[in-house]
Design a protein around this motif. Structure first.
Motif, mmCIF file in Angstrom:
data_model
loop_
_atom_site.group_PDB
_atom_site.id
_atom_site.type_symbol
_atom_site.label_atom_id
_atom_site.label_comp_id
_atom_site.label_asym_id
_atom_site.label_seq_id
_atom_site.Cartn_x
_atom_site.Cartn_y
_atom_site.Cartn_z
ATOM 1 N N ARG A 164 2.357 5.991 18.945
ATOM 2 C CA ARG A 164 3.088 6.145 17.686
ATOM 3 C C ARG A 164 3.246 7.609 17.319
ATOM 4 N N GLY A 165 3.126 8.495 18.316
ATOM 5 C CA GLY A 165 3.494 9.897 18.090
ATOM 6 C C GLY A 165 2.454 10.698 17.334
ATOM 7 N N VAL A 166 1.222 10.152 17.222
ATOM 8 C CA VAL A 166 0.202 10.936 16.507
ATOM 9 C C VAL A 166 -0.562 11.748 17.550
ATOM 10 N N SER A 167 -0.559 13.069 17.408
ATOM 11 C CA SER A 167 -1.125 13.918 18.471
ATOM 12 C C SER A 167 -2.614 13.655 18.612
ATOM 13 N N ALA A 168 -3.101 13.758 19.833
ATOM 14 C CA ALA A 168 -4.473 13.355 20.173
ATOM 15 C C ALA A 168 -5.518 14.130 19.363
ATOM 16 N N ASP A 169 -5.268 15.402 19.111
ATOM 17 C CA ASP A 169 -6.378 16.178 18.542
ATOM 18 C C ASP A 169 -6.465 16.029 17.024
ATOM 19 N N SER A 170 -5.557 15.245 16.426
ATOM 20 C CA SER A 170 -5.626 15.222 14.943
ATOM 21 C C SER A 170 -5.961 13.831 14.424
ATOM 22 N N GLN A 171 -6.514 12.938 15.319
ATOM 23 C CA GLN A 171 -6.641 11.538 14.867
ATOM 24 C C GLN A 171 -7.974 11.319 14.173
ATOM 25 N N ASN A 172 -7.983 11.638 12.898
ATOM 26 C CA ASN A 172 -9.208 11.426 12.133
ATOM 27 C C ASN A 172 -8.791 10.671 10.872
ATOM 28 N N ALA A 173 -9.511 9.592 10.580
ATOM 29 C CA ALA A 173 -9.093 8.686 9.512
ATOM 30 C C ALA A 173 -8.841 9.418 8.201
ATOM 31 N N SER A 174 -9.605 10.501 7.952
ATOM 32 C CA SER A 174 -9.432 11.130 6.634
ATOM 33 C C SER A 174 -8.419 12.270 6.703
ATOM 34 N N ASP A 175 -7.901 12.540 7.909
ATOM 35 C CA ASP A 175 -6.947 13.640 8.042
ATOM 36 C C ASP A 175 -5.574 13.181 7.560
ATOM 37 N N PRO A 176 -5.065 13.795 6.480
ATOM 38 C CA PRO A 176 -3.785 13.352 5.909
ATOM 39 C C PRO A 176 -2.656 13.275 6.935
ATOM 40 N N LEU A 220 0.845 -1.199 0.000
ATOM 41 C CA LEU A 220 0.000 0.000 0.000
ATOM 42 C C LEU A 220 0.875 1.242 0.000
ATOM 43 N N SER A 221 0.654 2.124 -0.946
ATOM 44 C CA SER A 221 1.293 3.447 -0.898
ATOM 45 C C SER A 221 0.514 4.279 0.109
ATOM 46 N N LYS A 222 1.008 5.460 0.410
ATOM 47 C CA LYS A 222 0.300 6.311 1.392
ATOM 48 C C LYS A 222 -1.124 6.628 0.896
ATOM 49 N N GLU A 223 -1.260 6.910 -0.371
ATOM 50 C CA GLU A 223 -2.580 7.270 -0.924
ATOM 51 C C GLU A 223 -3.523 6.058 -0.839
ATOM 52 N N GLU A 224 -2.985 4.891 -1.196
ATOM 53 C CA GLU A 224 -3.820 3.673 -1.130
ATOM 54 C C GLU A 224 -4.214 3.386 0.315
ATOM 55 N N PHE A 225 -3.247 3.609 1.230
ATOM 56 C CA PHE A 225 -3.505 3.356 2.651
ATOM 57 C C PHE A 225 -4.598 4.307 3.150
ATOM 58 N N GLN A 226 -4.489 5.583 2.785
ATOM 59 C CA GLN A 226 -5.509 6.559 3.218
ATOM 60 C C GLN A 226 -6.878 6.197 2.656
ATOM 61 N N SER A 227 -6.899 5.822 1.388
ATOM 62 C CA SER A 227 -8.168 5.452 0.753
ATOM 63 C C SER A 227 -8.787 4.255 1.473
ATOM 64 N N LEU A 228 -7.964 3.280 1.815
ATOM 65 C CA LEU A 228 -8.473 2.076 2.498
ATOM 66 C C LEU A 228 -8.982 2.434 3.891
ATOM 67 N N THR A 230 -2.803 12.552 10.084
ATOM 68 C CA THR A 230 -2.934 11.325 10.881
ATOM 69 C C THR A 230 -2.463 10.122 10.082
ATOM 70 N N VAL A 231 -2.922 10.065 8.833
ATOM 71 C CA VAL A 231 -2.560 8.911 7.988
ATOM 72 C C VAL A 231 -1.056 8.889 7.773
ATOM 73 N N ASP A 232 -0.488 10.071 7.575
ATOM 74 C CA ASP A 232 0.947 10.169 7.325
ATOM 75 C C ASP A 232 1.733 9.638 8.523
ATOM 76 N N GLN A 233 1.356 10.102 9.717
ATOM 77 C CA GLN A 233 2.081 9.671 10.931
ATOM 78 C C GLN A 233 1.829 8.190 11.195
ATOM 79 N N LEU A 234 0.609 7.775 10.963
ATOM 80 C CA LEU A 234 0.276 6.357 11.193
ATOM 81 C C LEU A 234 1.075 5.485 10.236
ATOM 82 N N MET A 235 1.165 5.937 8.989
ATOM 83 C CA MET A 235 1.903 5.177 7.971
ATOM 84 C C MET A 235 3.373 5.081 8.378
#
Lengths: 107, 107
Positions: free
Chosen positions: B56-68, B25-33, B70-75
Motif C-alpha cells: 500500500r505504498g508505505v515505505s518500510a522504514d516509517s511503519q510505526n503505529a504512532s507515526d502520523p 473513523l476520522s484519521k485522528e480516531e483511526f490513529q488513536s485506535l 504511516t497512519v496517513d498512508q495506511l488510511m
C-alpha cells in the motif's frame, strides 16, 4: 482488540485443523464452525435482513446456520478460487459482513 | 467467536463516536485506535513482514503505529471512497490483513 483478533484466528485454526489442510476450512469444518460459533449472528441474518445471503444467491427461506444447503451456497459464494476450501481471508469476509450488519452499519 | 466480534464492533464504535460522524473513523480516531488497540500487531508488521504496508505504498522504514505518516498512508490505502473517513468494512480489511499475517496464513 488484539485479544479478540487472537480468538478469531485461533478458532479458525481449531476448526481448520480437523483435516489435512490445516490452514483452510473444508465445507464440513465451515458448517461445524458456523453452527457452533456463530449461531446467533447467522440466525439474525435470517430474521433481520437477508441482504448478505440474498446478494450471494442464497434463497431467503433456507437461511439457517445448520441447514446444509445454506452452508453450501454460502461456502460457494465465499470460496473465490473455487477449491472447495475457505482461506482465512475468504472466511474473514463473512465475519466482516456479519459484524457490519450486527453493528448496525449497514441499514 | 461472537463475543470476540462484539469486542471489535464495540471498540470501533467507541473510537468512531468521538466526532460527529459516529459510524466512521476520522484519521485522528483511526490513529488513536491503532496506537492504543493494535500496538503489537502493527509493530509486528514492522519487524516481520512489511508486505501489507509496502503493498500500500508505505515505505518500510516509517511503519510505526504512532507515526502520523504511516497512519496517513495506511488510511489513504484503506479509504476506498476517499472521503477521509473509514467505514467499518474499510477498517475490517486492515484487521483482516493483520489477523491473516498474525495467524501465519500469509508467508
Amino acid at each position: 482488540m488484539e485479544s479478540a483478533i487472537n480468538v478469531l484466528v485461533s478458532q479458525f485454526k481449531t476448526y481448520a485443523a480437523k483435516d489435512d489442510s490445516k490452514n483452510t476450512l473444508s465445507k464440513e469444518e465451515f458448517q461445524s464452525l458456523v453452527t457452533s460459533q456463530l449461531p446467533n449472528f447467522v440466525k439474525n441474518y435470517k430474521t433481520n435482513s437477508k441482504w448478505f445471503l440474498i446478494r450471494r444467491g442464497v434463497s431467503a427461506d433456507s437461511q439457517n446456520a445448520s441447514d446444509p444447503a445454506t452452508v453450501d451456497q454460502l461456502m460457494k459464494s465465499l470460496d473465490e478460487n473455487n477449491d472447495g476450501e475457505l482461506t482465512f481471508l475468504e472466511f474473514w469476509k463473512l465475519i466482516g459482513s456479519v459484524a457490519n450488519q450486527h453493528g448496525g452499519f449497514s441499514q
